[in-house]
Motif scaffolding. Sequence first.
Motif, PDB file in Angstrom:
ATOM      1  N   SER A 135       0.846  -1.206   0.000  1.00 20.45           N
ATOM      2  CA  SER A 135       0.000   0.000   0.000  1.00 20.45           C
ATOM      3  C   SER A 135       0.875   1.247   0.000  1.00 20.45           C
ATOM      4  N   ASN A 136       2.146   1.086   0.364  1.00 20.00           N
ATOM      5  CA  ASN A 136       3.076   2.223   0.247  1.00 20.00           C
ATOM      6  C   ASN A 136       3.125   2.767  -1.173  1.00 20.00           C
ATOM      7  N   ASN A 181      -1.130   3.972  13.288  1.00 13.99           N
ATOM      8  CA  ASN A 181       0.221   3.477  13.538  1.00 13.99           C
ATOM      9  C   ASN A 181       1.088   4.705  13.797  1.00 13.99           C
ATOM     10  N   ASP A 197      -6.699   4.714   5.557  1.00 18.08           N
ATOM     11  CA  ASP A 197      -5.722   3.629   5.564  1.00 18.08           C
ATOM     12  C   ASP A 197      -6.193   2.522   6.516  1.00 18.08           C
ATOM     13  N   TYR A 253      -4.589  -1.974   9.296  1.00 17.24           N
ATOM     14  CA  TYR A 253      -4.796  -2.831  10.483  1.00 17.24           C
ATOM     15  C   TYR A 253      -6.276  -3.074  10.765  1.00 17.24           C
ATOM     16  N   THR A 286      -3.854  -3.793   2.851  1.00 11.87           N
ATOM     17  CA  THR A 286      -2.566  -4.414   2.562  1.00 11.87           C
ATOM     18  C   THR A 286      -2.610  -5.918   2.813  1.00 11.87           C
ATOM     19  N   SER A 300       0.188  -7.211   3.783  1.00 14.84           N
ATOM     20  CA  SER A 300       1.412  -7.341   4.590  1.00 14.84           C
ATOM     21  C   SER A 300       1.151  -7.716   6.040  1.00 14.84           C
ATOM     22  N   LYS A 301      -0.068  -7.507   6.521  1.00 12.01           N
ATOM     23  CA  LYS A 301      -0.302  -7.644   7.966  1.00 12.01           C
ATOM     24  C   LYS A 301      -0.971  -8.983   8.251  1.00 12.01           C
ATOM     25  N   ARG A 329       5.232  -7.601  -1.118  1.00 11.43           N
ATOM     26  CA  ARG A 329       4.842  -6.234  -1.454  1.00 11.43           C
ATOM     27  C   ARG A 329       3.565  -6.192  -2.291  1.00 11.43           C
TER      28      ARG A 329
HETATM   29  C1  LIG Z   1      -0.636   2.453   8.602  1.00 12.35           C
HETATM   30  C2  LIG Z   1       0.144   1.771   7.536  1.00 12.35           C
HETATM   31  N1  LIG Z   1      -0.198   1.952   6.259  1.00 12.35           N
HETATM   32  C3  LIG Z   1       0.462   1.379   5.256  1.00 12.35           C
HETATM   33  C4  LIG Z   1       1.546   0.566   5.508  1.00 12.35           C
HETATM   34  C5  LIG Z   1       2.294  -0.002   4.335  1.00 12.35           C
HETATM   35  O1  LIG Z   1       2.057  -1.321   4.163  1.00 12.35           O
HETATM   36  P1  LIG Z   1       2.548  -2.102   2.861  1.00 12.35           P
HETATM   37  O2  LIG Z   1       3.284  -1.136   1.985  1.00 12.35           O
HETATM   38  O3  LIG Z   1       3.401  -3.186   3.363  1.00 12.35           O
HETATM   39  O4  LIG Z   1       1.288  -2.582   2.208  1.00 12.35           O
HETATM   40  C6  LIG Z   1       1.950   0.332   6.807  1.00 12.35           C
HETATM   41  C7  LIG Z   1       3.122  -0.518   7.074  1.00 12.35           C
HETATM   42  O5  LIG Z   1       3.566  -0.718   8.148  1.00 12.35           O
HETATM   43  C8  LIG Z   1       1.237   0.959   7.847  1.00 12.35           C
HETATM   44  O6  LIG Z   1       1.601   0.800   9.117  1.00 12.35           O
END
Ligand SMILES: Cc1ncc(COP(=O)(O)O)c(C=O)c1O
Length: 383
Positions: free
Chosen positions: A102-103, A174, A201, A204, A229, A231-232, A240
């Motif tokens: 998501s970055n 976060n 966003d 989480y 995402t 990723s979590k 990614r």
């Molecule tokens: C609030 C938040 N948004 C987005 C991301 C990005 O996640 P990713 O690029 O791994 O999908 C993170 C990663 O820690 C995050 O904490």
Amino acid sequence: MVFAGRMQLKDLVNPTVLSQPVYEPGKPIDEVARELGLDPAGIIKLASNENPYGPSPKAIAAARAALSHAELYPDGGCFALRQKLAKKWSLAPEQFSVGNGSNELLELIGHVFLRPGDEAVMGVPAFVVYKLVTLLFGAKAVEVPTRDFGHDLNAMKAAITPRTKLVFVASPNNPTGVANSSGEFLEFAESLPDHVILVFDEAYADFVADAPDVRPLIRKGRKIIALRTFSKVFGLASLRIGYAYSSAEIASLLGRVRQPFNVNSIAQAAAMGALEDDEFAARCVLENRAGLAQLEEGFKRLGLSCVPSTANFILVKVGLGTECFEALQRRGVIIRPVKSYGLAEWVRVTVGTRPQNDRVLAELGAWSSMSGAPGRISGRVNS
Ligand SMILES: Cc1ncc(COP(=O)(O)O)c(C=O)c1O
């Protein structure tokens, strides 16, 4: 002959890049092992809010199968994944954008909407990439202090000016782990002026029982981009992959500024596999809840304050955050210092497996009794 150039490289660089702050990620296990001469097998990393249970076996199987066709470029449009996401969320496939985490989507949002002179409103502390992206495009980051570690939505709304293009809200936030209530958030989202795009966003959100559902607002035509995402809770951070849902019009704009093959085929396949395994994700959410309770109880026993969290990490007040982080790292336990977020007295701990949580608690206990644990004295948030 030596070429005696008179032009310094820094004179050629876009000045925005020279003043651009740099993201500091959690250190990888191998790097810590190398630097400190430790056995990587004995190190645990609870620093980047990853899933301690790894990916679902279905995601791994799908990724393995995709690897055997690594010679082919991926489907840049992520057709199959967007179909699947559309079904999952009862939206149209055209409303989804898939990114290299998501970055990347945050950066694409910057490409589409931000120009010098624009403003973006965000909480502080909040995920630092909102600020990095805003600055990268020469826009102004308007940082609004959080209240009780959660986004102060009234103050964020008051910070909106005619120049505001984007408002970033993560819920849970976060590095704090605090979520805004669904009612409060949806009222805020609905009340935003028409010239503002809300970036919601949900990195989480899977860990929260009653996360806000912005789909009705998107269907009504509100300018909202929700970010998710893999990723979590899905445990695919290394591959990614993340996605956004919004109006089809916004998704099409995001599609214009991405690279042709921004998401690799192994990540796409793994994400499809992960979506087939709701049971695995649900189990991880339950384990996370138990892990949070274990950590909160452990911190209490140690006399350390923490911020009750709804995410897969938790802030704990240890006094000297950076020293604590360094001491634990020397012992093979990687957590996250949060001084750069203005929280010098705190550290952020990702919820691990039960034995990992026991280990971090034991190390924190040993450190805090040795250091005098200034975190014990005041500011207890969870008492
Ligand atoms: C609030 C938040 N948004 C987005 C991301 C990005 O996640 P990713 O690029 O791994 O999908 C993170 C990663 O820690 C995050 O904490």
